[in-house]
Design an enzyme around this catalytic site. Sequence first.
Site, PDB file in Angstrom:
ATOM      1  N   SER A 257       0.823  -1.206   0.000  1.00  0.00           N
ATOM      2  CA  SER A 257       0.000   0.000   0.000  1.00  0.00           C
ATOM      3  C   SER A 257       0.860   1.260   0.000  1.00  0.00           C
ATOM      4  O   SER A 257       1.637   1.451  -0.931  1.00  0.00           O
ATOM      5  CB  SER A 257      -0.960  -0.057   1.186  1.00  0.00           C
ATOM      6  N   TRP A 348     -10.465   0.493  -4.230  1.00  0.00           N
ATOM      7  CA  TRP A 348      -9.904   1.826  -3.965  1.00  0.00           C
ATOM      8  C   TRP A 348      -8.527   1.950  -4.624  1.00  0.00           C
ATOM      9  O   TRP A 348      -8.131   3.007  -5.098  1.00  0.00           O
ATOM     10  CB  TRP A 348      -9.824   1.997  -2.451  1.00  0.00           C
ATOM     11  N   HIS A 399      -7.601  -5.901   1.335  1.00  0.00           N
ATOM     12  CA  HIS A 399      -6.380  -5.097   1.225  1.00  0.00           C
ATOM     13  C   HIS A 399      -5.423  -5.481   2.348  1.00  0.00           C
ATOM     14  O   HIS A 399      -5.630  -5.125   3.512  1.00  0.00           O
ATOM     15  CB  HIS A 399      -6.817  -3.628   1.347  1.00  0.00           C
TER      16      HIS A 399
END
Length: 418
Positions: A257, A348, A399
């Site tokens: 991320s 996202w 995620h």
Amino acid sequence: MKRGFFPVCALVLSFSFLYSPGNSQVDDTWKASPEAVAKLSRSQPDFNYYEEKIPAYTLPDLLVTSSGRKVTTANEWMKVRRPEILELFRENIFGRAPETPYTKSFKIVNEDKNAMNGAATLKQVDITIESEGKSLVIHLIMFVPNRVKKPVPAFLLIDNRGPENTDPTRNLKSEFWPAEEVIARGYAISVFSNSDVDPDDFDDFRNGIHGLLDRGVRKPDAWGSLAAWAWGASRCMDYFETDKDINNKKVAVVGHSRGGKTALWAGAEDQRFSLVIGNESGAGGAALARRRFGETVAKLNSGFPHWFCANYKKFAGNEDSMPVDMHMLLALTAPRALYIDCASDDLWGDPRGCYLALYNALPVFQLFNKSSMVPRIMPPLNKQVFSGHTGFHIRDGVHNMLLQDWKCFMDFADTVWK
Ligand code: GTR
């Protein structure tokens, strides 16, 4: 139940021929779940989750220099176009590290030759950075496999999730940094925390390495926190170069991320990393900004004003004016190895946008090695694809960075590092 992974390294070539627009097998590709798209669109109406609503866009040409010359050789890429693109990313996106002099020193503060029941040696190394009487310490933690010929290749994680994932005592274990599994595969595994280098909050760049090395009035292209963390990864690499147990020609930099964005930038800035792994790096990482799918440049700037340089703010809502897009960031890894991965629930982070960036970076990898490729059509869920120096998978689920992902990284590393 978790679905299994199917590495299709050897099949990659046939894959890319099988899939072409109009081919019936085109359905065998990952697609975002319509329910998830509808739900996210309701809860985040200011962001787009529909493929069909992506505006038409043109990516900047990777292989045409600023003076309009077509790049056709690896040499021209390395000598002319790569430096140009690197500069564009420094100037406009991540910012430029200062040239302030500093000293660094390494100290092994803890060593246990019998860690993991004898499977590994634990080393904890303090990397101290000093400038004008002030200092900062990066706490590098590493395990080196014992029953393996030295020097060994190593993975370096840029950790953005906190010490409970990276416990050197191994009382706490986490799939985010699966040290035992990496050791069992014969690789060293190491980690440092991004917060050792720079705090992950907007402090007007007063603390961390900014506080230590920045001088004078902050310029619009001054480095942000992502560039600072990437710089920290390079200081760990400096240490590896002094450690005879580590094969410093085979070091992978890994991040998840915001750490994934950082790993991609670390690999761009520091060509000593031989393998770059961007896990769910999303917007500001692998995802093509011009798609404006999920997180956008505007949102990155408002949510995380300290991550990028001030110039990046110019592109909020104005993606088409960016002189680069993220396929160019990925291309900066070439001719070294690059692995991109995503998770199906992480819309996202725009998984398809990440894949397209990788696909569009291939012409640069192929200047060096024709076998570097991924299929034209994004692979289906849990099907790892790699060939030459490029690889990808999209995992089902949330995620995160999980053991499944690490196994794919190691399978790719096995072939890249032989
Ligand atoms: C999110 C951010 C993403 C990603 C993520 C993370 O809030 O919008 O860009 O970096 O954080 O780091 O987990």
